[in-house]
Design an enzyme around this catalytic site. Sequence first.
Site, mmCIF file in Angstrom:
data_model
loop_
_atom_site.group_PDB
_atom_site.id
_atom_site.type_symbol
_atom_site.label_atom_id
_atom_site.label_comp_id
_atom_site.label_asym_id
_atom_site.label_seq_id
_atom_site.Cartn_x
_atom_site.Cartn_y
_atom_site.Cartn_z
ATOM 1 N N TYR A 142 -2.251 -1.052 10.913
ATOM 2 C CA TYR A 142 -2.434 -1.593 9.558
ATOM 3 C C TYR A 142 -1.232 -1.248 8.684
ATOM 4 O O TYR A 142 -0.652 -2.109 8.017
ATOM 5 C CB TYR A 142 -3.727 -1.035 8.930
ATOM 6 C CG TYR A 142 -3.790 -1.257 7.433
ATOM 7 C CD1 TYR A 142 -4.078 -2.516 6.910
ATOM 8 C CD2 TYR A 142 -3.540 -0.210 6.536
ATOM 9 C CE1 TYR A 142 -4.110 -2.729 5.533
ATOM 10 C CE2 TYR A 142 -3.574 -0.412 5.162
ATOM 11 C CZ TYR A 142 -3.857 -1.683 4.663
ATOM 12 O OH TYR A 142 -3.881 -1.887 3.309
ATOM 13 N N SER A 179 0.833 -1.203 0.000
ATOM 14 C CA SER A 179 0.000 0.000 0.000
ATOM 15 C C SER A 179 0.867 1.252 0.000
ATOM 16 O O SER A 179 1.990 1.245 0.543
ATOM 17 C CB SER A 179 -0.860 -0.011 1.266
ATOM 18 O OG SER A 179 -1.422 1.253 1.499
ATOM 19 N N LYS A 236 1.984 -3.595 6.804
ATOM 20 C CA LYS A 236 2.455 -3.568 5.405
ATOM 21 C C LYS A 236 3.981 -3.358 5.360
ATOM 22 O O LYS A 236 4.684 -4.010 4.587
ATOM 23 C CB LYS A 236 1.751 -2.460 4.616
ATOM 24 C CG LYS A 236 0.264 -2.697 4.388
ATOM 25 C CD LYS A 236 -0.008 -3.912 3.517
ATOM 26 C CE LYS A 236 -1.482 -4.149 3.298
ATOM 27 N NZ LYS A 236 -1.803 -5.510 2.807
HETATM 28 P P1 NAD Z 1 -10.795 -7.460 1.040
HETATM 29 O O1 NAD Z 1 -11.029 -7.472 2.499
HETATM 30 O O2 NAD Z 1 -11.947 -7.271 0.143
HETATM 31 O O3 NAD Z 1 -10.024 -8.811 0.595
HETATM 32 C C1 NAD Z 1 -9.155 -9.484 1.462
HETATM 33 C C2 NAD Z 1 -9.583 -10.954 1.463
HETATM 34 O O4 NAD Z 1 -8.704 -11.690 2.303
HETATM 35 C C3 NAD Z 1 -10.996 -11.171 1.974
HETATM 36 O O5 NAD Z 1 -11.674 -11.994 1.045
HETATM 37 C C4 NAD Z 1 -10.800 -11.875 3.299
HETATM 38 O O6 NAD Z 1 -11.871 -12.748 3.585
HETATM 39 C C5 NAD Z 1 -9.486 -12.582 3.052
HETATM 40 N N1 NAD Z 1 -8.719 -12.895 4.266
HETATM 41 C C6 NAD Z 1 -8.290 -12.048 5.225
HETATM 42 N N2 NAD Z 1 -7.586 -12.728 6.136
HETATM 43 C C7 NAD Z 1 -7.567 -14.033 5.741
HETATM 44 C C8 NAD Z 1 -7.012 -15.215 6.282
HETATM 45 N N3 NAD Z 1 -6.347 -15.232 7.447
HETATM 46 N N4 NAD Z 1 -7.188 -16.369 5.592
HETATM 47 C C9 NAD Z 1 -7.872 -16.389 4.436
HETATM 48 N N5 NAD Z 1 -8.428 -15.308 3.889
HETATM 49 C C10 NAD Z 1 -8.271 -14.135 4.546
HETATM 50 O O7 NAD Z 1 -9.680 -6.359 0.758
HETATM 51 P P2 NAD Z 1 -9.166 -5.778 -0.634
HETATM 52 O O8 NAD Z 1 -9.599 -4.373 -0.712
HETATM 53 O O9 NAD Z 1 -9.470 -6.711 -1.715
HETATM 54 O O10 NAD Z 1 -7.606 -5.753 -0.336
HETATM 55 C C11 NAD Z 1 -6.766 -6.836 -0.695
HETATM 56 C C12 NAD Z 1 -5.375 -6.540 -0.166
HETATM 57 O O11 NAD Z 1 -4.939 -5.286 -0.712
HETATM 58 C C13 NAD Z 1 -5.303 -6.400 1.351
HETATM 59 O O12 NAD Z 1 -4.092 -6.966 1.798
HETATM 60 C C14 NAD Z 1 -5.268 -4.899 1.560
HETATM 61 O O13 NAD Z 1 -4.587 -4.534 2.731
HETATM 62 C C15 NAD Z 1 -4.501 -4.442 0.325
HETATM 63 N N6 NAD Z 1 -4.776 -3.041 -0.020
HETATM 64 C C16 NAD Z 1 -6.085 -2.664 -0.202
HETATM 65 C C17 NAD Z 1 -6.348 -1.328 -0.500
HETATM 66 C C18 NAD Z 1 -7.780 -0.857 -0.665
HETATM 67 O O14 NAD Z 1 -8.020 0.351 -0.591
HETATM 68 N N7 NAD Z 1 -8.747 -1.737 -0.917
HETATM 69 C C19 NAD Z 1 -5.309 -0.409 -0.620
HETATM 70 C C20 NAD Z 1 -3.993 -0.841 -0.431
HETATM 71 C C21 NAD Z 1 -3.746 -2.182 -0.133
#
Ligand code: NAD
Length: 368
Positions: A179, A154, A183
């Site tokens: 959080y 991120s 990262k």
């Molecule tokens: P999201 O919550 O929609 O997807 C994350 C998925 O991981 C979910 O389906 C959740 O059920 C699964 N998950 C979490 N912990 C788990 C575990 N222990 N075992 C199995 N499954 C698990 O989030 P997203 O927006 O799709 O983000 C995906 C990644 O990108 C994350 O790591 C997030 O930190 C990163 N990210 C997201 C953003 C944003 O704004 N959406 C920005 C920067 C980084």
Amino acid sequence: MSRKAVGTVDKTEKICYNSFITCNMEVDPMSTILLAGGAGYIGSHTAVSLLDSGHDVIIADNFSNSCPEAVSRVEKITGKSVKLYELDIKDTDKLSAVFSENNVDAVIHFAGLKAVGESVEKPVVYYRNNIDTTLSLLECMSRYGVKNIIFSSSATVYGEENPVPYTEEMKRGTCTNPYGWTKVMMEQILEDAAKADPELSVVLLRYFNPIGAHESGMIGEDPQGIPNNLMPYVAQVAVGRREKLTIFGRDYETPDGTCRRDYIHVCDLADGHVKAIDYALDHKGTEVFNLGTGTPYSVTEIVETFQRVNGIEIPHVYGSRRAGDLPESYANADKALSILGWKTRRDLADMCRDTWNWQKNNPDGYRK
Ligand code: NAD
Ligand code: UDP
């Protein structure tokens, strides 16, 4: 291991929603990509891009912030089947079975908890989940000789000190919440793993602000409870689930006084993962890429564009600043263009239109 098979759709049922990359990116030979946390917002869109590009996709998710319906819809959009495992990535024994049953070429690690405010309330839960999922994946990869991992990092790792626009060679900064620190720590862990194993290829993708949805309106962002992020909140106001938006602060040193962010269409972000996979399969060591547009928009501009593009009024008020918000965050996206050949194709109007298309077709998200 509890394996859960999702019904696959008849290939003839495929609805043609080609992503921009499909025309010129049929992959040869086909690779098998494990998406840890692939049922979530970014993972489900990435699954569509990978399948459209000819890759095979396996998803492992515990559905802590998603549901199997998202994966069924990925299959419907692409006309291809996805092998789905319901498991906690932290559970190394169950995860091992996924590796032993499949010839995984590369892993994309989306499986993290991501709510900034919640991470302040529950730091231990965040450190445990986010760090342990990473360690568990690395252990299984080592055991089964899988040498490629793409990590969902991120822009938050640039912290408070670095000036915008952010470039990849800047040092990671000081984060304002657990959080963000997870990262930073996960990037460090992955870099160390790559230093210790010269065969390992690690790609750290630093996402900026993903918004929007697949143009079909069949998959999109489905936050549980009150949305923390701007665009899902705007969409829920538009659909009548929330009364009004509060804009956090209008006294920042920005052109209109509200914070500016680098919003990126989730399908452009998804396409960036396909490029990153191709890169990882051909390289070793660690490489970092910003995935952003390079153009910041203010909160007020987001609201105005959403209203104009969709012809819907978004009642809003101005409130006080939200703790921890930086005035501006945006990418220098040159490196991804020059090395991956990736750039964004969709503009802010597309992002606002596709968000609304998803929300109006799914007022309660995946829970109908
Ligand atoms: P999201 O919550 O929609 O997807 C994350 C998925 O991981 C979910 O389906 C959740 O059920 C699964 N998950 C979490 N912990 C788990 C575990 N222990 N075992 C199995 N499954 C698990 O989030 P997203 O927006 O799709 O983000 C995906 C990644 O990108 C994350 O790591 C997030 O930190 C990163 N990210 C997201 C953003 C944003 O704004 N959406 C920005 C920067 C980084
Ligand atoms: N924001 C807002 N009202 C909301 C949610 C967010 O004004 O209900 C602002 C927030 O202060 C920030 C921008 O929108 O300036 C983007 O916030 P978001 O949480 O979506 O992403 P962040 O950049 O904080 O990860």
